[in-house]
Enzyme design. Structure first.
Site, PDB file in Angstrom:
ATOM      1  CD  GLU A 158      -1.347  -2.348   2.085  1.00  0.00           C
ATOM      2  OE1 GLU A 158      -2.169  -3.112   2.613  1.00  0.00           O
ATOM      3  OE2 GLU A 158      -0.111  -2.523   2.172  1.00  0.00           O
ATOM      4  CB  CYS A 186       0.188  -3.584   8.752  1.00  0.00           C
ATOM      5  SG  CYS A 186       1.087  -2.183   8.021  1.00  0.00           S
ATOM      6  CB  CYS A 188      -0.948  -0.027   5.106  1.00  0.00           C
ATOM      7  SG  CYS A 188       0.733  -0.523   4.596  1.00  0.00           S
TER       8      CYS A 188
END
Length: 145
Positions: A52, A79, A82
């Site tokens: 990302e 995560c 991101c």
């Protein structure tokens, strides 16, 4: 299959062929890909180039009004890092290829008003499952374990 998820999967395949972690992402605005990327932590020796983050970087500087119309496609649930970037730029929608191998922050994104769709695509699951089996230490490094 959705053409944009397919583009994210192609990014994951590229990352794997380069010796990296097979996670890909694209950012779509008004039906056009404006940024695409894949996890390049290994390839670039980077601490932050998740799929990302690479897509955001490759999209370049965009005004807030553009991000407000964007959809982020990613082969794996984002995560914390991101997710934070997604929230910072007020991306309203995230399409997640899978959250079987890693649950990510799907619930948190939803709690912040982001529309999240998890499709649990078989190829996304298998790409990462195979990678984790082959290189568990590298995978653990990527998720901060």
């Amino acid at each position: 299959m959705d053409e944009f998820l397919e583009a994210a999967i192609e990014e994951a395949r590229i990352g794997r062929r380069e010796g990296g972690i097979p996670i890909g992402s694209v950012i779509v605005i008004d039906g056009q890909i404006v940024g695409r990327g894949h996890n390049r932590r290994v390839q670039k020796g980077s601490a932050i180039l998740h799929g990302e983050m690479d897509a955001f970087e490759n999209a370049g500087r965009l005004p807030a009004k553009d991000y407000a119309r964007a959809t982020l496609y990613t082969t794996l649930a984002p995560c914390e890092m991101c997710t934070g970037t997604t929230l910072l730029y007020k991306i309203p929608k995230v399409i997640v290829g899978e959250n079987v191998n890693y649950p990510g922050c799907v619930d948190y994104l939803r709690s912040q008003g982001v529309q999240v769709e998890v499709v649990n695509n078989a190829e996304c699951i298998q790409l990462l499952r195979d990678f984790i089996a082959e290189k568990p230490q590298l995978w653990n490094e990527d998720i901060g374990v």
